[in-house]
Design a protein around this motif. Sequence first.
Motif, PDB file in Angstrom:
ATOM      1  N   SER A   9       2.054  10.299   4.209  1.00 33.82           N
ATOM      2  CA  SER A   9       1.642   9.051   3.577  1.00 33.82           C
ATOM      3  C   SER A   9       1.157   8.057   4.627  1.00 33.82           C
ATOM      4  O   SER A   9       1.950   7.520   5.406  1.00 33.82           O
ATOM      5  CB  SER A   9       2.824   8.454   2.795  1.00 33.82           C
ATOM      6  N   LEU A  10      -0.157   7.855   4.674  1.00 35.72           N
ATOM      7  CA  LEU A  10      -0.783   6.831   5.523  1.00 35.72           C
ATOM      8  C   LEU A  10      -0.423   6.989   6.992  1.00 35.72           C
ATOM      9  O   LEU A  10      -0.047   6.025   7.665  1.00 35.72           O
ATOM     10  CB  LEU A  10      -0.397   5.431   5.026  1.00 35.72           C
ATOM     11  N   ALA A  11      -0.573   8.215   7.506  1.00 34.64           N
ATOM     12  CA  ALA A  11      -0.301   8.467   8.920  1.00 34.64           C
ATOM     13  C   ALA A  11      -1.414   9.257   9.600  1.00 34.64           C
ATOM     14  O   ALA A  11      -1.689   9.046  10.784  1.00 34.64           O
ATOM     15  CB  ALA A  11       1.027   9.206   9.084  1.00 34.64           C
ATOM     16  N   LEU A  12      -2.074  10.154   8.897  1.00 34.75           N
ATOM     17  CA  LEU A  12      -2.982  11.091   9.543  1.00 34.75           C
ATOM     18  C   LEU A  12      -4.302  10.474   9.998  1.00 34.75           C
ATOM     19  O   LEU A  12      -5.061  11.106  10.731  1.00 34.75           O
ATOM     20  CB  LEU A  12      -3.265  12.278   8.605  1.00 34.75           C
TER      21      LEU A  12
ATOM     22  N   LEU B 215       0.825  -1.200   0.000  1.00 32.62           N
ATOM     23  CA  LEU B 215       0.000   0.000   0.000  1.00 32.62           C
ATOM     24  C   LEU B 215       0.865   1.258   0.000  1.00 32.62           C
ATOM     25  O   LEU B 215       0.604   2.219  -0.720  1.00 32.62           O
ATOM     26  CB  LEU B 215      -0.934   0.017   1.212  1.00 32.62           C
ATOM     27  N   LYS B 216       1.911   1.240   0.831  1.00 34.28           N
ATOM     28  CA  LYS B 216       2.796   2.396   0.911  1.00 34.28           C
ATOM     29  C   LYS B 216       3.471   2.656  -0.440  1.00 34.28           C
ATOM     30  O   LYS B 216       3.620   3.812  -0.862  1.00 34.28           O
ATOM     31  CB  LYS B 216       3.851   2.159   1.990  1.00 34.28           C
TER      32      LYS B 216
ATOM     33  N   ALA C  90       3.077   6.001  -2.606  1.00 37.65           N
ATOM     34  CA  ALA C  90       4.271   6.766  -2.966  1.00 37.65           C
ATOM     35  C   ALA C  90       4.259   7.137  -4.441  1.00 37.65           C
ATOM     36  O   ALA C  90       4.587   8.277  -4.816  1.00 37.65           O
ATOM     37  CB  ALA C  90       5.527   5.967  -2.627  1.00 37.65           C
ATOM     38  N   GLU C  91       3.885   6.200  -5.309  1.00 37.04           N
ATOM     39  CA  GLU C  91       3.817   6.489  -6.740  1.00 37.04           C
ATOM     40  C   GLU C  91       2.788   7.570  -7.033  1.00 37.04           C
ATOM     41  O   GLU C  91       3.021   8.475  -7.850  1.00 37.04           O
ATOM     42  CB  GLU C  91       3.477   5.210  -7.508  1.00 37.04           C
TER      43      GLU C  91
ATOM     44  N   ASP D 207      10.019   5.551   4.200  1.00 38.23           N
ATOM     45  CA  ASP D 207      10.058   6.975   3.868  1.00 38.23           C
ATOM     46  C   ASP D 207       9.976   7.190   2.355  1.00 38.23           C
ATOM     47  O   ASP D 207      10.179   6.280   1.554  1.00 38.23           O
ATOM     48  CB  ASP D 207      11.312   7.629   4.451  1.00 38.23           C
ATOM     49  N   LEU D 208       9.654   8.450   1.986  1.00 39.14           N
ATOM     50  CA  LEU D 208       9.444   8.809   0.590  1.00 39.14           C
ATOM     51  C   LEU D 208      10.587   9.646   0.019  1.00 39.14           C
ATOM     52  O   LEU D 208      10.415  10.306  -0.996  1.00 39.14           O
ATOM     53  CB  LEU D 208       8.138   9.608   0.458  1.00 39.14           C
TER      54      LEU D 208
END
Length: 300
Positions: A113-116, A32-33, A37-38, A63-64
């Motif tokens: 990315s997928l944290a909030l 998913l990450k 990211a893409e 990380d990105l």
Amino acid sequence: MNTPANPLVFNRKQLNRRRQRARASYESVDFLKKRVAEDIEDRISVTRRQFDLAVELGAGLSDLREVLAPHTGTIVLCDSSPALASTLTPPALCVDEEWLPFKQESLDLIVSSLALHWVNDLPGTLIQIRRSLKPDGFFVGAMLGGASLMELRQALLQAETELTGGAEMRVSPFADALDMSQLLQRAGFTLPVSDRDRLTLRYDNIFALFRDLQASGETHAPFNLTRKPLTRRVLMRAADIYQEQFADPDGRIRATIDIVWMTGWAPHPDQPKAKRPGSATVRLADALGVEEQSTGEKAG
């Protein structure tokens, strides 16, 4: 930051402990990450901008920096877990997404990315993000939302209600894309955009889904720890309900994942502004090069 209108839902300390434990297993479930990211790179590239100073919130598990590098100068990675933040390649900071330490109007780009979806006071965090951005600074975020894990939520709710006469929240609550558009506007972003990307994951059974959630540090972390633990009897009944109601013909179960996207800009005088209604000087038919078709008599 939190008020009676915004009660604490998540135990952030428990979440950070689980994310720390997931560090060793996350690579096996980072699909998913990688997809997010893409998509983040795509959304930044269409701005055709270079951002001097960028921050990534929630970077710890994957990380990105590589994704952001073509579009940025300095990239600061941030994570709310001290243990995870200490493993990030500098420059890196331990930053709680609910209490951002950045100087007002100091950043050109903020990415999350997928944290909030683990933030207790999301409106407050969005306001802090907007204030941290320089005029015409850009924010792009992705979080789990909408109908994510609706099948798991329903199976657990039904099983616990059947067997105990009551049920507790076992799956985190999620915000919808429509909610996010309104929150971005309230936070003061200009040109706010919110949309949803729905995915369907498939698993052999409910326990395989549980393993992936644990491996990614995404198991429910409620602030109220007085809830009753799930019994084996409830879990087995939930597994049966999931199989009965949400399995495909080949026997594998479905798990819905909604990724809610947010983009917005910090206000700047040179940004495009909506025209006043009735101010157009060119007919739409002329602009399109077609003949105007009447729809009937004008009202009144």
